[in-house]
Write a protein that holds these residues in place. Sequence first.
Motif, mmCIF file in Angstrom:
data_model
loop_
_atom_site.group_PDB
_atom_site.id
_atom_site.type_symbol
_atom_site.label_atom_id
_atom_site.label_comp_id
_atom_site.label_asym_id
_atom_site.label_seq_id
_atom_site.Cartn_x
_atom_site.Cartn_y
_atom_site.Cartn_z
ATOM 1 N N VAL A 1 -6.164 2.830 5.565
ATOM 2 C CA VAL A 1 -4.351 2.109 6.012
ATOM 3 C C VAL A 1 -4.033 1.647 5.074
ATOM 4 C CG1 VAL A 1 -5.520 0.099 8.188
ATOM 5 C CG2 VAL A 1 -6.019 -0.277 5.166
ATOM 6 N N SER A 2 -2.870 1.628 4.651
ATOM 7 C CA SER A 2 -2.378 1.118 3.254
ATOM 8 C C SER A 2 -2.304 0.244 2.261
ATOM 9 C CB SER A 2 -0.424 1.199 3.265
ATOM 10 O OG SER A 2 -0.751 0.642 4.331
ATOM 11 N N GLU A 3 -1.956 0.482 1.154
ATOM 12 C CA GLU A 3 -2.495 -0.948 0.369
ATOM 13 C C GLU A 3 -1.775 -2.558 0.650
ATOM 14 O OE1 GLU A 3 -1.836 -2.467 -4.110
ATOM 15 O OE2 GLU A 3 -1.870 -0.834 -3.749
ATOM 16 N N HIS A 4 -0.410 -1.589 1.866
ATOM 17 C CA HIS A 4 0.500 -2.512 1.505
ATOM 18 C C HIS A 4 -0.211 -3.832 3.380
ATOM 19 C CE1 HIS A 4 4.477 -5.205 2.860
ATOM 20 N NE2 HIS A 4 4.267 -4.628 4.002
ATOM 21 N N HIS A 5 -0.590 -2.653 4.099
ATOM 22 C CA HIS A 5 -1.301 -3.241 4.955
ATOM 23 C C HIS A 5 -2.675 -3.988 4.912
ATOM 24 C CE1 HIS A 5 -2.015 -3.784 9.335
ATOM 25 N NE2 HIS A 5 -3.214 -3.772 9.229
ATOM 26 N N PHE A 6 -3.846 -3.340 3.845
ATOM 27 C CA PHE A 6 -5.070 -4.193 3.780
ATOM 28 C C PHE A 6 -4.314 -5.236 3.370
ATOM 29 C CE2 PHE A 6 -7.963 -4.835 1.009
ATOM 30 C CZ PHE A 6 -9.207 -4.085 1.826
ATOM 31 N N ARG A 7 -3.606 -5.706 2.158
ATOM 32 C CA ARG A 7 -3.364 -6.265 1.955
ATOM 33 C C ARG A 7 -3.511 -7.777 2.337
ATOM 34 N NH1 ARG A 7 -3.019 -7.933 -3.752
ATOM 35 N NH2 ARG A 7 -3.036 -6.220 -4.654
ATOM 36 N N ARG A 8 -2.437 -7.735 3.753
ATOM 37 C CA ARG A 8 -1.405 -7.912 5.423
ATOM 38 C C ARG A 8 -2.742 -8.640 6.384
ATOM 39 N NH1 ARG A 8 4.165 -9.054 5.683
ATOM 40 N NH2 ARG A 8 5.011 -8.519 3.511
#
Length: 286
Positions: A31-38
């Motif tokens: 997944v994207s880094e943005h999605h992983f954090r969220r």
Amino acid sequence: MLDRLNQAMDHLEQRLDQPLDVAALARVACVSEHHFRRLFSALAGMPLTEYVRRRRLTVAAADVLAGRESLLDVAVRWGYGSNEAFARAFRVVHGVGPAEARRTGSVLRSQPRMSFRLVVEGSTSMDYRIVTKEAFRLAGVKARVPLVHEGMNPHIVAFLKSVDPETVRRIEALSDQEPRGVVNVSDDLAGDRAEGTELDYWHGVVTGAEVPEGLDSLSVEAGDWAVFRSSGPFPQALQHLWRDVFTQWFPSNPYEIRPGPEISQVRIAEGGDTADAELWIPVRRA
């Protein structure tokens, strides 16, 4: 999705004494880094950085109690440049400093290694639709406020009270597309969604029109949006809807969140105790 998240957690655990590389974890999870954090924050109930800090200090506590190395050597191994910095962080997690823990054998706290699994809790389904929108603008007024996870956000309440009725009428007149009417928008969220994290809160509309002078404006790129609805007590209906989207819907569907504002619309019933909530989340196929 859950299998990939657990592979990312294994990757993290094997490199716990190295600098946190969120991009590498996101690649493992596909997944994207943005999605992983969220997604991590929603599933774990804490930001990724907080979890890593607790895990490091849990493992570091074993080195402290073993007594084979100096406290400075232990501090440096776990990413702290001085005894003082290590002691402050250690005390936040364990309630005592490392020197005291080594000397007295104090009771310490442990952050267990985290993994994710599917728990079947019933047959409740989530209704959603995917909407493809062309580029648009947000038009309205905004304020920088801290994030509040449960209950009314007093900073947002104070901000909304400060907006005069004539400004609200000017904003409402610009609404010309879905979601129609005044919406509430969260954008530019700093960090990992910890309580108190600052974000831009908008009281505005979605529009294709030019935004007149005196109002704030934000250009939003074209893309897909996942739209969810819920009804229930206010403000819990919207807060629980956001939680369920990240803990139930995303792990079960081939989408990930993409950068962009999160748009909500709440219609409060007479009496103010219940509300219908709609949530628009920017998404793309994973």
